[in-house]
Design a protein around this motif. Structure first.
Motif, PDB file in Angstrom:
ATOM      1  N   HIS A 177      45.023  30.114  53.664  1.00  0.00           N
ATOM      2  CA  HIS A 177      44.711  28.718  53.382  1.00  0.00           C
ATOM      3  C   HIS A 177      43.834  28.614  52.138  1.00  0.00           C
ATOM      4  O   HIS A 177      42.879  29.387  51.978  1.00  0.00           O
ATOM      5  CB  HIS A 177      44.023  28.058  54.582  1.00  0.00           C
ATOM      6  CG  HIS A 177      44.934  27.890  55.750  1.00  0.00           C
ATOM      7  ND1 HIS A 177      45.052  28.846  56.741  1.00  0.00           N
ATOM      8  CD2 HIS A 177      45.802  26.893  56.082  1.00  0.00           C
ATOM      9  CE1 HIS A 177      45.940  28.432  57.638  1.00  0.00           C
ATOM     10  NE2 HIS A 177      46.408  27.258  57.260  1.00  0.00           N
ATOM     11  N   ASP A 178      44.189  27.669  51.285  1.00  0.00           N
ATOM     12  CA  ASP A 178      43.474  27.488  50.035  1.00  0.00           C
ATOM     13  C   ASP A 178      42.168  26.719  50.267  1.00  0.00           C
ATOM     14  O   ASP A 178      41.947  26.160  51.350  1.00  0.00           O
ATOM     15  CB  ASP A 178      44.359  26.749  49.039  1.00  0.00           C
ATOM     16  CG  ASP A 178      43.962  26.993  47.598  1.00  0.00           C
ATOM     17  OD1 ASP A 178      43.062  27.820  47.355  1.00  0.00           O
ATOM     18  OD2 ASP A 178      44.551  26.346  46.708  1.00  0.00           O
TER      19      ASP A 178
ATOM     20  N   LYS B  56      42.913  24.880  42.766  1.00  0.00           N
ATOM     21  CA  LYS B  56      43.384  26.053  42.009  1.00  0.00           C
ATOM     22  C   LYS B  56      44.311  25.650  40.860  1.00  0.00           C
ATOM     23  O   LYS B  56      44.368  26.340  39.835  1.00  0.00           O
ATOM     24  CB  LYS B  56      44.046  27.073  42.931  1.00  0.00           C
ATOM     25  CG  LYS B  56      45.439  26.750  43.411  1.00  0.00           C
ATOM     26  CD  LYS B  56      46.030  27.943  44.162  1.00  0.00           C
ATOM     27  CE  LYS B  56      47.455  27.664  44.614  1.00  0.00           C
ATOM     28  NZ  LYS B  56      48.029  28.848  45.326  1.00  0.00           N
ATOM     29  N   GLN B  57      45.010  24.519  40.989  1.00  0.00           N
ATOM     30  CA  GLN B  57      45.888  24.090  39.905  1.00  0.00           C
ATOM     31  C   GLN B  57      45.122  23.707  38.647  1.00  0.00           C
ATOM     32  O   GLN B  57      45.705  23.633  37.557  1.00  0.00           O
ATOM     33  CB  GLN B  57      46.765  22.925  40.371  1.00  0.00           C
ATOM     34  CG  GLN B  57      47.832  23.309  41.394  1.00  0.00           C
ATOM     35  CD  GLN B  57      48.817  24.315  40.841  1.00  0.00           C
ATOM     36  OE1 GLN B  57      49.131  24.308  39.651  1.00  0.00           O
ATOM     37  NE2 GLN B  57      49.311  25.199  41.694  1.00  0.00           N
ATOM     38  N   ASP B  58      43.810  23.462  38.774  1.00  0.00           N
ATOM     39  CA  ASP B  58      42.999  23.147  37.598  1.00  0.00           C
ATOM     40  C   ASP B  58      42.905  24.336  36.645  1.00  0.00           C
ATOM     41  O   ASP B  58      42.493  24.174  35.491  1.00  0.00           O
ATOM     42  CB  ASP B  58      41.583  22.735  38.029  1.00  0.00           C
ATOM     43  CG  ASP B  58      41.579  21.416  38.800  1.00  0.00           C
ATOM     44  OD1 ASP B  58      42.443  20.566  38.516  1.00  0.00           O
ATOM     45  OD2 ASP B  58      40.722  21.253  39.689  1.00  0.00           O
TER      46      ASP B  58
ATOM     47  N   PRO C 270      48.471  33.280  35.177  1.00  0.00           N
ATOM     48  CA  PRO C 270      49.935  33.262  35.204  1.00  0.00           C
ATOM     49  C   PRO C 270      50.472  32.488  36.405  1.00  0.00           C
ATOM     50  O   PRO C 270      49.915  32.549  37.496  1.00  0.00           O
ATOM     51  CB  PRO C 270      50.297  34.751  35.294  1.00  0.00           C
ATOM     52  CG  PRO C 270      49.125  35.462  34.703  1.00  0.00           C
ATOM     53  CD  PRO C 270      47.918  34.645  35.080  1.00  0.00           C
ATOM     54  N   ALA C 271      51.568  31.766  36.197  1.00  0.00           N
ATOM     55  CA  ALA C 271      52.087  30.867  37.228  1.00  0.00           C
ATOM     56  C   ALA C 271      52.461  31.600  38.509  1.00  0.00           C
ATOM     57  O   ALA C 271      52.197  31.115  39.617  1.00  0.00           O
ATOM     58  CB  ALA C 271      53.300  30.110  36.680  1.00  0.00           C
ATOM     59  N   ASP C 272      53.079  32.792  38.386  1.00  0.00           N
ATOM     60  CA  ASP C 272      53.497  33.503  39.593  1.00  0.00           C
ATOM     61  C   ASP C 272      52.297  34.009  40.384  1.00  0.00           C
ATOM     62  O   ASP C 272      52.318  34.036  41.612  1.00  0.00           O
ATOM     63  CB  ASP C 272      54.465  34.653  39.249  1.00  0.00           C
ATOM     64  CG  ASP C 272      53.968  35.528  38.115  1.00  0.00           C
ATOM     65  OD1 ASP C 272      52.843  35.302  37.636  1.00  0.00           O
ATOM     66  OD2 ASP C 272      54.707  36.438  37.701  1.00  0.00           O
ATOM     67  N   PHE C 273      51.225  34.406  39.678  1.00  0.00           N
ATOM     68  CA  PHE C 273      50.008  34.833  40.364  1.00  0.00           C
ATOM     69  C   PHE C 273      49.334  33.633  41.034  1.00  0.00           C
ATOM     70  O   PHE C 273      48.903  33.710  42.191  1.00  0.00           O
ATOM     71  CB  PHE C 273      49.045  35.492  39.380  1.00  0.00           C
ATOM     72  CG  PHE C 273      47.806  36.067  40.017  1.00  0.00           C
ATOM     73  CD1 PHE C 273      47.722  37.415  40.335  1.00  0.00           C
ATOM     74  CD2 PHE C 273      46.697  35.261  40.305  1.00  0.00           C
ATOM     75  CE1 PHE C 273      46.588  37.940  40.927  1.00  0.00           C
ATOM     76  CE2 PHE C 273      45.568  35.770  40.890  1.00  0.00           C
ATOM     77  CZ  PHE C 273      45.508  37.121  41.202  1.00  0.00           C
ATOM     78  N   LEU C 274      49.254  32.526  40.305  1.00  0.00           N
ATOM     79  CA  LEU C 274      48.578  31.338  40.822  1.00  0.00           C
ATOM     80  C   LEU C 274      49.229  30.847  42.114  1.00  0.00           C
ATOM     81  O   LEU C 274      48.545  30.432  43.056  1.00  0.00           O
ATOM     82  CB  LEU C 274      48.593  30.236  39.774  1.00  0.00           C
ATOM     83  CG  LEU C 274      47.735  29.000  40.052  1.00  0.00           C
ATOM     84  CD1 LEU C 274      46.259  29.354  40.030  1.00  0.00           C
ATOM     85  CD2 LEU C 274      48.028  27.904  39.044  1.00  0.00           C
ATOM     86  N   GLU C 275      50.545  30.921  42.163  1.00  0.00           N
ATOM     87  CA  GLU C 275      51.267  30.420  43.336  1.00  0.00           C
ATOM     88  C   GLU C 275      50.867  31.160  44.607  1.00  0.00           C
ATOM     89  O   GLU C 275      50.782  30.564  45.685  1.00  0.00           O
ATOM     90  CB  GLU C 275      52.778  30.558  43.106  1.00  0.00           C
ATOM     91  CG  GLU C 275      53.617  30.023  44.254  1.00  0.00           C
ATOM     92  CD  GLU C 275      55.102  30.176  44.000  1.00  0.00           C
ATOM     93  OE1 GLU C 275      55.890  29.821  44.893  1.00  0.00           O
ATOM     94  OE2 GLU C 275      55.477  30.662  42.910  1.00  0.00           O
ATOM     95  N   SER C 276      50.598  32.469  44.499  1.00  0.00           N
ATOM     96  CA  SER C 276      50.286  33.284  45.682  1.00  0.00           C
ATOM     97  C   SER C 276      48.798  33.527  45.867  1.00  0.00           C
ATOM     98  O   SER C 276      48.406  34.297  46.743  1.00  0.00           O
ATOM     99  CB  SER C 276      51.008  34.638  45.584  1.00  0.00           C
ATOM    100  OG  SER C 276      52.398  34.463  45.502  1.00  0.00           O
TER     101      SER C 276
ATOM    102  N   LEU D 112      42.000  29.861  45.672  1.00  0.00           N
ATOM    103  CA  LEU D 112      40.730  29.584  44.996  1.00  0.00           C
ATOM    104  C   LEU D 112      39.626  29.961  45.975  1.00  0.00           C
ATOM    105  O   LEU D 112      39.294  29.194  46.879  1.00  0.00           O
ATOM    106  CB  LEU D 112      40.639  28.114  44.595  1.00  0.00           C
ATOM    107  CG  LEU D 112      39.302  27.662  43.979  1.00  0.00           C
ATOM    108  CD1 LEU D 112      38.928  28.510  42.774  1.00  0.00           C
ATOM    109  CD2 LEU D 112      39.364  26.180  43.610  1.00  0.00           C
ATOM    110  N   SER D 113      39.091  31.165  45.809  1.00  0.00           N
ATOM    111  CA  SER D 113      38.176  31.711  46.805  1.00  0.00           C
ATOM    112  C   SER D 113      36.757  31.175  46.667  1.00  0.00           C
ATOM    113  O   SER D 113      36.092  30.892  47.671  1.00  0.00           O
ATOM    114  CB  SER D 113      38.154  33.242  46.696  1.00  0.00           C
ATOM    115  OG  SER D 113      37.325  33.813  47.686  1.00  0.00           O
TER     116      SER D 113
END
Length: 265
Positions: free
Chosen positions: A179-180, A201-203, A209-215, A218-219
């Protein structure tokens, strides 16, 4: 005639749509079977030394100085997403054999290890801490030019699901659900609030990189220090169950302006 014109128009639109989709970051199609076959510890056939371990989406190296790297297998090519994206042509791949050509043009021959002692070389590797389902509040004071600034950071858990495909010990692909978070940052000078924002996290999509961001998740957002240009934080975008993360600098100027940049390790 009219019917033919309509068909041509739809064909052009379809072609334009395909071209547009193909240019999107992270839109490449991975060879999941080849990635599953690469899971495990691999030994250099010539030097009889451990080369790396592939686990999930990550390649780990046995030495403590080499950072783990996110990898893909696309069209018979091993793609490593490190500080730079590097590609290595795969020459042969089988359950216990992996051959590829390195950047010098040499052929690297690897065999899958069956020695469980080789796993001991990777015990020093630890996943990045990941905040999950926990409300975190921090209240800190920093000083600049004899002025005090109160900084409030709150990590708010959400129900937004992040699904990461990985592999279990049997090499079977499974989907793990995380969960984000949304992180709220406030900065006050006395009673005056000079900055307030919720970070998603989309900020940070310009810096990750888009593929990293998707998985990733934002800790956290960590306060570092105050400087002449503003108050410095950094955001941690972590890949679950991995050592991989992207850290993004956040600078909040004393007039409330925000700037961000990739944080160098």
């Amino acid at each position: 005639m009219r019917t033919n014109i309509i068909i041509v128009v739809f064909a052009i639109l379809a072609l334009a749509s395909c071209k547009k989709a193909g240019t999107q970051p992270g839109a490449v199609r991975e060879d999941r079977a080849a990635k599953r076959m690469l899971q495990g510890v691999w030994v250099n056939d010539d030097e009889e030394s451990v080369a790396f371990m592939a686990k999930g989406d990550t390649i780990f190296y046995p030495d403590s100085t080499s950072q783990p790297v996110y990898f893909q297998i696309v069209h018979d090519t091993l793609v490593l997403h490190g500080a730079n994206v590097t590609k290595y042509p795969i020459l042969k791949q089988a359950p216990h054999l992996f051959e590829f050509r390195n950047q010098a043009g040499d052929v690297v021959k690897l065999e899958k290890s069956s020695d469980r002692n080789d796993l001991l070389l990777f015990r020093h590797k630890r996943p990045v801490a990941l905040n999950q389902n926990t409300l975190i509040k921090r209240d800190s004071v920093v000083n600049n030019a004899n002025e005090a600034f109160h900084c409030y950071v709150q990590v708010n858990p959400t129900t937004f699901k992040v699904i990461k495909a990985t592999y279990n010990d049997d090499g079977v692909e499974v989907d793990n659900v995380y969960h984000d978070n949304i992180v709220n940052v406030n900065v006050y000078k006395g009673a005056q609030r000079i900055f307030s924002r919720d970070f998603h996290k989309q900020d940070f999509r310009r810096y990750v990189p888009a593929d990293f961001l998707e998985s990733s998740v934002l800790s956290d957002i960590i306060l570092e220090h105050a400087a002449s240009d503003g108050i410095h934080f950094y955001a941690v975008l972590a890949m679950p169950d991995s050592q991989m993360s992207y850290n993004v600098n956040i600078v909040i100027a004393y007039d409330g302006r925000l700037s961000m940049s990739v944080k160098n390790s």
